[in-house]
Design an enzyme around this catalytic site. Structure first.
Site, mmCIF file in Angstrom:
data_model
loop_
_atom_site.group_PDB
_atom_site.id
_atom_site.type_symbol
_atom_site.label_atom_id
_atom_site.label_comp_id
_atom_site.label_asym_id
_atom_site.label_seq_id
_atom_site.Cartn_x
_atom_site.Cartn_y
_atom_site.Cartn_z
ATOM 1 N N GLU A 120 0.835 -1.199 0.000
ATOM 2 C CA GLU A 120 0.000 0.000 0.000
ATOM 3 C C GLU A 120 0.872 1.252 0.000
ATOM 4 O O GLU A 120 0.791 2.095 -0.902
ATOM 5 C CB GLU A 120 -0.902 -0.023 1.226
ATOM 6 C CG GLU A 120 -1.696 1.243 1.489
ATOM 7 C CD GLU A 120 -2.302 1.212 2.883
ATOM 8 O OE1 GLU A 120 -3.516 0.974 2.983
ATOM 9 O OE2 GLU A 120 -1.557 1.425 3.865
ATOM 10 N N ASP A 141 -10.177 1.688 5.835
ATOM 11 C CA ASP A 141 -10.089 1.441 4.396
ATOM 12 C C ASP A 141 -11.157 2.216 3.645
ATOM 13 O O ASP A 141 -10.904 2.784 2.573
ATOM 14 C CB ASP A 141 -10.287 -0.054 4.094
ATOM 15 C CG ASP A 141 -8.987 -0.830 4.014
ATOM 16 O OD1 ASP A 141 -7.965 -0.336 4.539
ATOM 17 O OD2 ASP A 141 -8.998 -1.935 3.438
#
Length: 379
Positions: free
Chosen positions: A60, A258
């Protein structure tokens, strides 16, 4: 190549070019150079990003940093990060070969033997944009070829006719064209959906796969409409293929860390590809809800409070403000005024310091780039 002028929502909201440029420069300094930087280099001069909340290096963060590097025209940093990724995260063998280990210790020892698909899609996009901006180099720095290879495995793993090199599971469901949470699962994460990236893949991926990516882009936009609650605009962290929250012992069926990225992704899709009134209505509903409700509380997607506190308050503000890029196209009467309020809220919110600064400040960086017109796919 000379950059083309891009629309700046920050300027539209009344901020000066001087102040906008200063803030954009500050973002790079805070993440890569300043005393709170999360970027480091090893003894070989390769670069890596530390998730300061978890003390690891994640696909990420590494893919996010590559995206920032190409947007800021920092080929030197881009190549250092990509070199670290290929040395320490790329899996050469095993069930997940040709994917990237999603978590690795700062010394390069893997913490995980599997991937997280949001990393792969950001790696591929960053590499394609690097190729557009700087041209291709050699070896792993032949950016466009590396991006096409990543996507080839993402789509075709599990196809027996391709042989043992493609053993495993694909990252996108081949039937509905939706990205999975991880290759082994048959549910999704709404914040992984970046249809504007898939439109780019439809231009740059292997010619045989370009129709797949065009279908994936349209499938994702429809999915985002389903996954974002009509009344609150919230999406869950994990969702089934019909967009409903995925209920399991893992948790994650409410609007949490998220999920903040969903509005930001929809906003960038609007900036790159064009307005979508339906998605604009969803983000407008989200902005309206959180202008009248406690922003420190966690909620189920229908607006029911959960006894938990927001972990990334700055990242939440940033991502929701980035959603203003599409919220202004909503047909709700208060949408434009609320979108301006969120832009102002972000502008008056400083970047985060402390252990949790990694995630928040990347979302802050993307929002500032997008709202200033500096988050681009062409130069």
């Amino acid at each position: 190549m000379k950059q083309e002028a891009a629309w700046s929502m920050l300027k539209w909201c009344g901020y000066s070019d001087e102040d906008i440029n200063s803030r954009v420069k500050q973002v790079w300094y805070e993440i890569f150079e300043g005393p709170n930087a999360v970027y480091h280099e090893n003894e070989d001069g390769l670069g890596y990003i530390v998730d300061t909340g978890n003390d690891d290096v994640r696909t990420e963060g590494m893919s996010y940093a590559m995206m920032l590097a190409v947007q800021y025209d920092r080929k030197d940093i881009f190549d250092k990060i990509w070199g670290w990724v290929m040395r320490f995260m790329y899996m050469n063998e095993g069930h997940h070969r040709h994917y990237f280990a999603w978590s690795v210790a700062p010394n390069g020892i893997p913490n995980a033997q599997g991937p997280a698909p949001d990393g792969e899609e950001f790696f591929a996009t960053s590499l394609f944009l690097a190729s557009r901006r700087w041209g291709d180099g050699d070896g792993i720095y032949q950016y466009s070829a590396m991006a096409r290879e990543i996507l080839r495995y993402c789509v075709h793993k599990g196809e027996s006719e391709r042989g043992s090199d493609f053993a495993g599971e694909p990252m996108w469901n081949p039937d509905n064209k939706l990205i999975k949470f991880i290759p082994e699962t048959e549910w999704s994460d709404p914040s992984y959906h970046v249809p504007h990236f898939y439109d780019l893949f439809a231009e740059e991926a292997d010619p045989a796969d370009r129709a797949f990516w065009k279908e994936a882009a349209e499938a994702s936009r429809k999915y985002l409409l389903a996954a974002c609650n009509t009344d609150t605009g919230m999406s869950p962290e994990y969702a089934n293929y019909d967009g409903t929250p995925h209920i399991s012992d893992r948790g994650h069926w409410y609007f949490f860390s998220d999920a903040y990225r969903t509005a930001a992704n929809i906003g960038l899709d609007s900036l790159w590809v064009g307005k979508d009134i339906g998605l604009g209505n969803r983000v407008s509903a989200l902005q309206r809800f959180f202008l009248t409700h406690d922003r420190t509380s966690v909620y189920e997607v229908d607006g029911t409070p959960v006894e938990e506190t927001v972990l990334h308050p700055v990242g939440f503000i940033a991502a929701t403000a980035q959603g203003s890029l599409v919220a202004i196209h909503s047909d709700a009467g208060d949408a434009v005024d609320n979108a301006r309020k969120w832009v102002d809220l972000l502008w008056n919110t400083p970047m985060r310091i402390g252990a949790r600064r990694y995630y928040d400040n990347f979302l802050y960086a993307f929002a500032m780039l997008a709202l200033s017109g500096n988050y681009r796919q062409r130069w």
